[in-house]
Design an enzyme around this catalytic site. Structure first.
Site, PDB file in Angstrom:
ATOM      1  N   LYS A 135     -33.539 -30.427 122.288  1.00  0.00           N
ATOM      2  CA  LYS A 135     -34.029 -29.187 122.605  1.00  0.00           C
ATOM      3  C   LYS A 135     -34.458 -28.205 121.443  1.00  0.00           C
ATOM      4  O   LYS A 135     -34.984 -27.319 121.662  1.00  0.00           O
ATOM      5  CB  LYS A 135     -33.317 -28.557 123.640  1.00  0.00           C
ATOM      6  CG  LYS A 135     -33.188 -29.166 125.321  1.00  0.00           C
ATOM      7  CD  LYS A 135     -32.754 -28.316 126.225  1.00  0.00           C
ATOM      8  CE  LYS A 135     -32.704 -28.998 127.540  1.00  0.00           C
ATOM      9  NZ  LYS A 135     -33.815 -28.800 128.301  1.00  0.00           N
TER      10      LYS A 135
ATOM     11  N   LYS B  42     -37.450 -30.540 134.497  1.00  0.00           N
ATOM     12  CA  LYS B  42     -38.141 -29.569 135.120  1.00  0.00           C
ATOM     13  C   LYS B  42     -38.698 -28.593 134.163  1.00  0.00           C
ATOM     14  O   LYS B  42     -39.571 -27.675 134.594  1.00  0.00           O
ATOM     15  CB  LYS B  42     -37.287 -28.970 136.140  1.00  0.00           C
ATOM     16  CG  LYS B  42     -35.832 -28.266 135.813  1.00  0.00           C
ATOM     17  CD  LYS B  42     -35.360 -27.458 136.960  1.00  0.00           C
ATOM     18  CE  LYS B  42     -34.026 -27.935 137.106  1.00  0.00           C
ATOM     19  NZ  LYS B  42     -32.903 -27.676 135.809  1.00  0.00           N
TER      20      LYS B  42
ATOM     21  N   LYS C  41     -37.697 -38.623 129.710  1.00  0.00           N
ATOM     22  CA  LYS C  41     -36.812 -38.315 130.957  1.00  0.00           C
ATOM     23  C   LYS C  41     -37.876 -37.427 131.883  1.00  0.00           C
ATOM     24  O   LYS C  41     -38.279 -36.364 131.110  1.00  0.00           O
ATOM     25  CB  LYS C  41     -35.503 -37.792 130.586  1.00  0.00           C
ATOM     26  CG  LYS C  41     -34.893 -36.811 131.669  1.00  0.00           C
ATOM     27  CD  LYS C  41     -33.611 -36.611 131.321  1.00  0.00           C
ATOM     28  CE  LYS C  41     -33.457 -34.970 131.216  1.00  0.00           C
ATOM     29  NZ  LYS C  41     -33.388 -34.144 132.394  1.00  0.00           N
TER      30      LYS C  41
HETATM   31  P1  ATP Z   1     -34.215 -28.942 132.150  1.00  0.00           P
HETATM   32  O1  ATP Z   1     -35.629 -29.704 131.880  1.00  0.00           O
HETATM   33  O2  ATP Z   1     -34.298 -27.435 132.162  1.00  0.00           O
HETATM   34  O3  ATP Z   1     -33.254 -29.290 130.810  1.00  0.00           O
HETATM   35  P2  ATP Z   1     -33.481 -30.824 134.046  1.00  0.00           P
HETATM   36  O4  ATP Z   1     -34.726 -31.113 134.854  1.00  0.00           O
HETATM   37  O5  ATP Z   1     -33.035 -31.709 132.982  1.00  0.00           O
HETATM   38  O6  ATP Z   1     -33.666 -29.207 133.214  1.00  0.00           O
HETATM   39  P3  ATP Z   1     -30.768 -29.924 134.821  1.00  0.00           P
HETATM   40  O7  ATP Z   1     -30.538 -28.342 135.695  1.00  0.00           O
HETATM   41  O8  ATP Z   1     -30.531 -29.711 133.327  1.00  0.00           O
HETATM   42  O9  ATP Z   1     -32.154 -30.528 134.923  1.00  0.00           O
HETATM   43  O10 ATP Z   1     -29.932 -31.089 135.398  1.00  0.00           O
HETATM   44  C1  ATP Z   1     -29.474 -31.024 136.717  1.00  0.00           C
HETATM   45  C2  ATP Z   1     -29.002 -32.572 137.076  1.00  0.00           C
HETATM   46  O11 ATP Z   1     -30.005 -33.390 137.089  1.00  0.00           O
HETATM   47  C3  ATP Z   1     -28.162 -33.004 135.876  1.00  0.00           C
HETATM   48  O12 ATP Z   1     -26.821 -33.757 136.630  1.00  0.00           O
HETATM   49  C4  ATP Z   1     -28.982 -33.911 135.119  1.00  0.00           C
HETATM   50  O13 ATP Z   1     -28.445 -35.189 134.531  1.00  0.00           O
HETATM   51  C5  ATP Z   1     -29.686 -34.469 136.559  1.00  0.00           C
HETATM   52  N1  ATP Z   1     -30.944 -34.717 135.875  1.00  0.00           N
HETATM   53  C6  ATP Z   1     -32.077 -34.181 135.224  1.00  0.00           C
HETATM   54  N2  ATP Z   1     -33.127 -34.963 134.865  1.00  0.00           N
HETATM   55  C7  ATP Z   1     -32.901 -36.175 135.555  1.00  0.00           C
HETATM   56  C8  ATP Z   1     -33.815 -37.346 135.351  1.00  0.00           C
HETATM   57  N3  ATP Z   1     -34.878 -37.350 135.001  1.00  0.00           N
HETATM   58  N4  ATP Z   1     -33.104 -38.519 136.069  1.00  0.00           N
HETATM   59  C9  ATP Z   1     -31.667 -38.342 136.660  1.00  0.00           C
HETATM   60  N5  ATP Z   1     -31.279 -37.493 136.897  1.00  0.00           N
HETATM   61  C10 ATP Z   1     -31.626 -36.265 136.096  1.00  0.00           C
END
Ligand code: ATP
Ligand code: LTN
Length: 335
Positions: A120, A204, A201
């Site tokens: 990040k 969001k 990955k």
């Molecule tokens: P950001 O993009 O803001 O970092 P994010 O989409 O990665 O957000 P988080 O709020 O950080 O989402 O994560 C919430 C949960 O979703 C965590 O347990 C994280 O491990 C899981 N998660 C996020 N992205 C994935 C993915 N692509 N596949 C499986 N689990 C995920």
């Protein structure tokens, strides 16, 4: 131990999600679907971690709305506030207090090794100190509640290892205080990949509209995105995430929606087209009832806030005595 006694041992589950944008399929399959199951077998607490969102600049009105919408989505997914605790991180001040103490327990070198920080911060124009110390706040979230298990996606394993190290270090320096938690990561769809670039990955907050399926996307868009998912050219359906990331991603998504193992599913297809069509249909049917329930919760923001405030009261009832114990261990005033 007799079965009567075993049933008295309560497992505590805690997890969190950031209000950094609309929830995507990876969040749902990697984390939220486990949360919904866990609440029926364990004492479960789930948190909208708004303070974690502040590691990058946020528009206040957008953050406020995103926090409420995320809570409504968690309710729509099936988090039941009558059996679990659902609250907003910043409503329980003990999180920030313990975070500072854990920052002082963590080594600079340990935080520098965190891959999420490296990812990040690499192309960011402004890297906040909070982005660097973020895992200490996450550890505080978890350790305040005597958590045994933390259901998360694969990307959070490293943060959980650090949380365990910090708990053990604090316990050995100051006496037994924290339960040492462990990550629970689903066996399938623990890392849902971007449909347009299956080497990264799904996320969001990344700007990849065609590669990201949002839980609240128009269902025709969901179908279109999945049917256009990037695969490879050899046209062999096989579950092999490193050699065939695109196809394996579709198999993992289909597996999470149907309950069949990805390897078993792979045997059913000889071409990518039908695999994509079936995956799209399965995801659409998975999302449809969630979207319907979301529409109902979205009509009642004050009802949502009441649920969150009641959740914060329940969380505080655990966090306050834990913080009191921590202060006492450290020699800080407790009166
Ligand atoms: P950001 O993009 O803001 O970092 P994010 O989409 O990665 O957000 P988080 O709020 O950080 O989402 O994560 C919430 C949960 O979703 C965590 O347990 C994280 O491990 C899981 N998660 C996020 N992205 C994935 C993915 N692509 N596949 C499986 N689990 C995920
Ligand atoms: N760091 C996590 C979000 C998060 C979390 C938590 C997850 C913050 N606090 C406590 C589990 C438990 C992330 O980036 N996905």
């Amino acid at each position: 131990m007799g079965s009567g006694l075993a049933s008295l041992v309560v497992t505590r589950v805690f997890s969190g999600i950031k209000p950094t944008g609309p929830v995507q399929l990876g969040n749902l399959l990697g984390a939220l679907r486990t949360w919904v199951d866990d609440q029926h077998r364990a004492d479960s607490t789930f948190c909208v971690v708004d303070l974690h969102a502040l590691t990058v600049p946020q528009d206040p009105a957008v953050l406020r709305a995103a926090t409420t919408e995320l809570a409504q989505l968690l309710l729509a997914v099936g988090i039941d506030p009558t059996v679990s605790t659902l609250f907003v991180q910043s409503d329980v001040r003990e999180h920030t207090e313990l975070s500072w103490i854990l920052e002082c327990t963590a080594a600079f070198g340990e935080l520098r090794r965190m891959t999420q920080f490296k990812d990040k911060s690499t192309d960011a124009t402004f890297v906040s100190a909070g982005l660097f110390t973020y895992p200490a706040l996450m550890a505080a979230d978890i350790l305040l509640y005597d958590t045994d298990e933390v259901p998360v996606g694969d990307d959070q394993r490293q943060h959980l290892e650090l949380t365990r190290d910090l708990a053990e270090r604090f316990n050995s320096r100051y006496g037994p205080t924290f339960v040492v938690p462990k990550a629970t990561v689903p066996t399938v769809a623990a890392r849902v990949m971007d449909l347009a670039d299956p080497t990264r990955k799904m996320s969001k907050s990344e700007d990849s509209p065609q590669g990201t399926v949002l839980v609240l996307d128009d269902l025709d868009d969901v179908t279109r995105k999945i049917r256009r998912a990037v695969t490879d050219t050899d046209n062999e359906v096989r579950f092999d995430p490193s050699a065939k990331p695109g196809v394996s991603n579709l198999l993992a998504i289909l597996s999470a929606c149907t309950g069949d193992a990805p390897e078993t599913l792979a045997d059913r297809y000889t071409q990518y087209g039908p695999l994509k069509a079936d995956t799209a249909d399965a995801v659409v049917e998975y999302l449809r009832p969630i979207q319907q329930r979301y529409a109902e919760f979205a009509e009642d923001p004050s009802g949502t806030r009441s649920i969150l405030l009641a959740g914060a009261d329940k969380a505080r009832a655990l966090a306050e005595p834990k913080m009191h114990q921590v202060r006492s261990r450290l020699g800080l005033p407790t009166d």
